[in-house]
Design a protein around this motif. Structure first.
Motif, PDB file in Angstrom:
ATOM      1  N   GLY A 259       6.191 -16.817   0.145  1.00  0.00           N
ATOM      2  CA  GLY A 259       5.192 -16.262  -0.268  1.00  0.00           C
ATOM      3  C   GLY A 259       5.285 -14.697   0.477  1.00  0.00           C
ATOM      4  N   SER A 260       6.083 -14.453   1.274  1.00  0.00           N
ATOM      5  CA  SER A 260       6.205 -13.221   1.814  1.00  0.00           C
ATOM      6  C   SER A 260       7.135 -12.402   0.776  1.00  0.00           C
ATOM      7  CB  SER A 260       6.837 -13.186   3.341  1.00  0.00           C
ATOM      8  OG  SER A 260       7.166 -12.122   3.643  1.00  0.00           O
ATOM      9  N   ALA A 261       8.123 -13.043   0.501  1.00  0.00           N
ATOM     10  CA  ALA A 261       9.211 -12.388  -0.687  1.00  0.00           C
ATOM     11  C   ALA A 261       8.445 -12.118  -1.990  1.00  0.00           C
ATOM     12  CB  ALA A 261      10.241 -13.310  -0.818  1.00  0.00           C
ATOM     13  N   GLY A 262       7.553 -13.045  -2.377  1.00  0.00           N
ATOM     14  CA  GLY A 262       6.838 -12.837  -3.597  1.00  0.00           C
ATOM     15  C   GLY A 262       5.754 -11.834  -3.366  1.00  0.00           C
ATOM     16  N   PHE A 263       4.908 -11.657  -2.169  1.00  0.00           N
ATOM     17  CA  PHE A 263       3.820 -10.751  -2.145  1.00  0.00           C
ATOM     18  C   PHE A 263       4.468  -9.243  -1.754  1.00  0.00           C
ATOM     19  CE2 PHE A 263      -0.248  -9.291  -0.571  1.00  0.00           C
ATOM     20  CZ  PHE A 263      -1.078  -9.610  -1.494  1.00  0.00           C
ATOM     21  N   ALA A 264       5.726  -9.322  -1.343  1.00  0.00           N
ATOM     22  CA  ALA A 264       6.156  -8.096  -1.116  1.00  0.00           C
ATOM     23  C   ALA A 264       6.007  -6.836  -2.509  1.00  0.00           C
ATOM     24  CB  ALA A 264       7.692  -7.976  -0.862  1.00  0.00           C
ATOM     25  N   ALA A 265       6.197  -7.473  -3.520  1.00  0.00           N
ATOM     26  CA  ALA A 265       6.133  -6.620  -4.794  1.00  0.00           C
ATOM     27  C   ALA A 265       4.706  -6.014  -4.677  1.00  0.00           C
ATOM     28  CB  ALA A 265       6.400  -7.417  -6.095  1.00  0.00           C
ATOM     29  N   ALA A 266       3.769  -6.635  -4.288  1.00  0.00           N
ATOM     30  CA  ALA A 266       2.206  -6.158  -4.285  1.00  0.00           C
ATOM     31  C   ALA A 266       1.891  -4.942  -3.566  1.00  0.00           C
ATOM     32  CB  ALA A 266       1.324  -7.187  -3.958  1.00  0.00           C
ATOM     33  N   ILE A 267       2.911  -4.496  -2.650  1.00  0.00           N
ATOM     34  CA  ILE A 267       2.910  -3.454  -1.928  1.00  0.00           C
ATOM     35  C   ILE A 267       2.711  -2.236  -2.631  1.00  0.00           C
ATOM     36  CG2 ILE A 267       3.808  -2.030  -0.134  1.00  0.00           C
ATOM     37  CD1 ILE A 267       4.809  -4.530   1.135  1.00  0.00           C
ATOM     38  N   ASN A 268       3.683  -2.167  -3.569  1.00  0.00           N
ATOM     39  CA  ASN A 268       3.879  -1.178  -4.529  1.00  0.00           C
ATOM     40  C   ASN A 268       3.044  -1.170  -5.693  1.00  0.00           C
ATOM     41  OD1 ASN A 268       5.840   0.347  -3.291  1.00  0.00           O
ATOM     42  ND2 ASN A 268       7.240  -0.901  -3.888  1.00  0.00           N
ATOM     43  N   TRP A 269       2.294  -2.255  -5.841  1.00  0.00           N
ATOM     44  CA  TRP A 269       1.188  -2.334  -7.015  1.00  0.00           C
ATOM     45  C   TRP A 269      -0.175  -1.773  -6.422  1.00  0.00           C
ATOM     46  CZ3 TRP A 269       2.571  -8.133  -7.905  1.00  0.00           C
ATOM     47  CH2 TRP A 269       3.727  -7.886  -9.011  1.00  0.00           C
ATOM     48  N   ALA A 270      -0.251  -1.708  -5.263  1.00  0.00           N
ATOM     49  CA  ALA A 270      -1.597  -1.233  -4.592  1.00  0.00           C
ATOM     50  C   ALA A 270      -2.142   0.063  -4.817  1.00  0.00           C
ATOM     51  CB  ALA A 270      -1.442  -1.292  -3.031  1.00  0.00           C
ATOM     52  N   PRO A 271      -3.471  -0.095  -5.435  1.00  0.00           N
ATOM     53  CA  PRO A 271      -4.150   1.097  -5.919  1.00  0.00           C
ATOM     54  C   PRO A 271      -4.497   2.329  -4.789  1.00  0.00           C
ATOM     55  CG  PRO A 271      -5.667  -0.477  -5.637  1.00  0.00           C
ATOM     56  CD  PRO A 271      -4.337  -1.329  -5.397  1.00  0.00           C
ATOM     57  N   GLY A 272      -4.415   1.968  -3.559  1.00  0.00           N
ATOM     58  CA  GLY A 272      -4.630   2.794  -2.531  1.00  0.00           C
ATOM     59  C   GLY A 272      -3.775   2.669  -1.274  1.00  0.00           C
ATOM     60  N   ILE A 273      -4.070   3.452  -0.430  1.00  0.00           N
ATOM     61  CA  ILE A 273      -3.449   3.203   1.175  1.00  0.00           C
ATOM     62  C   ILE A 273      -3.889   2.042   1.635  1.00  0.00           C
ATOM     63  CG2 ILE A 273      -3.191   4.130   3.245  1.00  0.00           C
ATOM     64  CD1 ILE A 273      -2.863   7.114   1.977  1.00  0.00           C
ATOM     65  N   LYS A 274      -5.253   1.851   1.748  1.00  0.00           N
ATOM     66  CA  LYS A 274      -5.919   0.847   2.361  1.00  0.00           C
ATOM     67  C   LYS A 274      -5.298  -0.547   1.661  1.00  0.00           C
ATOM     68  CE  LYS A 274     -10.342  -1.503   3.667  1.00  0.00           C
ATOM     69  NZ  LYS A 274     -11.725  -1.296   3.758  1.00  0.00           N
ATOM     70  N   GLU A 275      -5.370  -0.783   0.383  1.00  0.00           N
ATOM     71  CA  GLU A 275      -4.556  -2.031  -0.034  1.00  0.00           C
ATOM     72  C   GLU A 275      -3.179  -2.124   0.040  1.00  0.00           C
ATOM     73  OE1 GLU A 275      -8.239  -0.373  -2.694  1.00  0.00           O
ATOM     74  OE2 GLU A 275      -6.405   0.691  -1.476  1.00  0.00           O
ATOM     75  N   ARG A 276      -2.424  -1.043   0.096  1.00  0.00           N
ATOM     76  CA  ARG A 276      -1.086  -0.729   0.547  1.00  0.00           C
ATOM     77  C   ARG A 276      -0.615  -1.516   2.097  1.00  0.00           C
ATOM     78  NH1 ARG A 276       3.985   1.705  -0.790  1.00  0.00           N
ATOM     79  NH2 ARG A 276       2.826   2.402  -2.978  1.00  0.00           N
ATOM     80  N   ILE A 277      -1.679  -1.044   2.776  1.00  0.00           N
ATOM     81  CA  ILE A 277      -1.331  -1.542   4.385  1.00  0.00           C
ATOM     82  C   ILE A 277      -1.780  -2.921   4.302  1.00  0.00           C
ATOM     83  CG2 ILE A 277      -2.582  -1.487   6.518  1.00  0.00           C
ATOM     84  CD1 ILE A 277      -2.959   1.374   6.165  1.00  0.00           C
ATOM     85  N   ALA A 278      -2.776  -3.616   3.640  1.00  0.00           N
ATOM     86  CA  ALA A 278      -3.262  -4.912   3.473  1.00  0.00           C
ATOM     87  C   ALA A 278      -2.016  -5.590   3.138  1.00  0.00           C
ATOM     88  CB  ALA A 278      -4.385  -5.152   2.821  1.00  0.00           C
ATOM     89  N   ALA A 279      -1.426  -5.295   2.032  1.00  0.00           N
ATOM     90  CA  ALA A 279      -0.423  -6.009   1.392  1.00  0.00           C
ATOM     91  C   ALA A 279       1.017  -6.155   2.323  1.00  0.00           C
ATOM     92  CB  ALA A 279       0.012  -5.341   0.127  1.00  0.00           C
ATOM     93  N   SER A 280       0.957  -4.954   3.191  1.00  0.00           N
ATOM     94  CA  SER A 280       1.960  -4.829   3.968  1.00  0.00           C
ATOM     95  C   SER A 280       1.953  -5.915   5.077  1.00  0.00           C
ATOM     96  CB  SER A 280       2.372  -3.349   4.240  1.00  0.00           C
ATOM     97  OG  SER A 280       2.690  -2.701   3.350  1.00  0.00           O
ATOM     98  N   ARG A 281       0.724  -5.876   5.726  1.00  0.00           N
ATOM     99  CA  ARG A 281       0.686  -6.691   6.803  1.00  0.00           C
ATOM    100  C   ARG A 281       0.700  -8.248   6.303  1.00  0.00           C
ATOM    101  NH1 ARG A 281      -5.251  -6.999  10.347  1.00  0.00           N
ATOM    102  NH2 ARG A 281      -4.920  -8.616  11.262  1.00  0.00           N
TER     103      ARG A 281
END
Length: 247
Positions: A41-63
């Motif tokens: 799950g972690s490995a698959g969701f890592a790609a979502a960090i760079n798909w995030a539309p904003g900083i808040k979403e990027r932080i959430a995906a990273s967390r």
């Protein structure tokens, strides 16, 4: 009192010493499934960090990516107490490997990898990742509540601590899904993603009338049937999605 009878009466075990081989095998299987699913799950969701539309979403995906890997490590440390080589285990599989989105693999295990089948499917963009995070996160919450009642006390305690963080992952996902569903285009995309992930998440609860469930129940490693857990998830997921116009 024999250990089997002790467990049937609700007893709990607190260390690897003296654990019957059959109980040990089932316990390790449960822990392996959790560890592999969190790593995948972690490995698959890592790609979502760079798909995030904003900083808040990027932080959430990273967390979410970070904490799922941490959850895997916590339970893997419990497996190490039974002799598991953590370094070798972490490298045993390609946790980012995925099948085609159109593949039909049901609830099968693949090549010794114990991840839940849903984690063999790839994400397809930000909306898809958020939708999957919500419905699978709600399923994980139901499954963790069940596993946190397990008769192996160290695992139960660790999972209770992990459950609170997984609930936060769902909250972050719902915040993101609410923003997505704020537009008609977003709602259409979200519904499409939910339609894709819903049956695949449902499969993670296992088959109805499972013979293995009875065996685990006698050991105190399971308490509620697959059907009951799946029904609870469906109710919780519909309750969470309906206010967003996605129920």
């Amino acid at each position: 009192m024999p250990v089997a009878e002790y467990l049937r009466q609700g007893g709990r075990l607190t260390s690897p010493q003296g654990i019957p081989p059959r109980y040990r095998a089932e316990l390790m299987r449960l822990m392996s499934s959790f560890v592999d699913s969190e790593l995948a799950g972690s490995a698959g969701f890592a790609a979502a960090i760079n798909w995030a539309p904003g900083i808040k979403e990027r932080i959430a995906a990273s967390r979410i990516t970070l904490e799922k890997a941490d959850h895997a490590e916590r339970v893997l440390k419990l497996m190490a107490e039974f002799g598991t080589d953590m370094a070798r285990y972490e490298q045993a599989h390609d946790w980012s490997a995925r099948v085609s989105r159109s593949a039909e693999i049901a609830a099968s295990r693949r090549g010794g990898d114990m991840r839940l089948s849903v984690f063999h499917y790839p994400l397809a963009g930000w909306t898809d990742a958020v939708a999957m995070n919500v419905v699978m996160g709600l399923a994980t919450g139901v499954q963790l509540a069940e596993m946190a009642r397990a008769s192996y006390q160290p695992l139960a305690e660790e999972l209770r601590a992990i459950a609170s963080r997984e609930r936060r992952h769902v909250e972050l996902g719902l915040e993101g899904l609410e923003r997505i569903a704020g537009s008609e285009t977003g709602r259409v995309e979200a519904r499409k993603a939910l339609t894709y992930w819903w049956p695949r998440v449902a499969e993670t609860f296992g088959p109805a009338g499972s013979e293995r469930f009875e065996r685990l129940r006698e050991m105190g490693l399971r308490h509620e049937t697959n059907e009951a857990l799946r029904a609870r998830w469906e109710d919780e997921a519909k309750a969470a999605l309906t206010p967003l116009g996605l129920g």
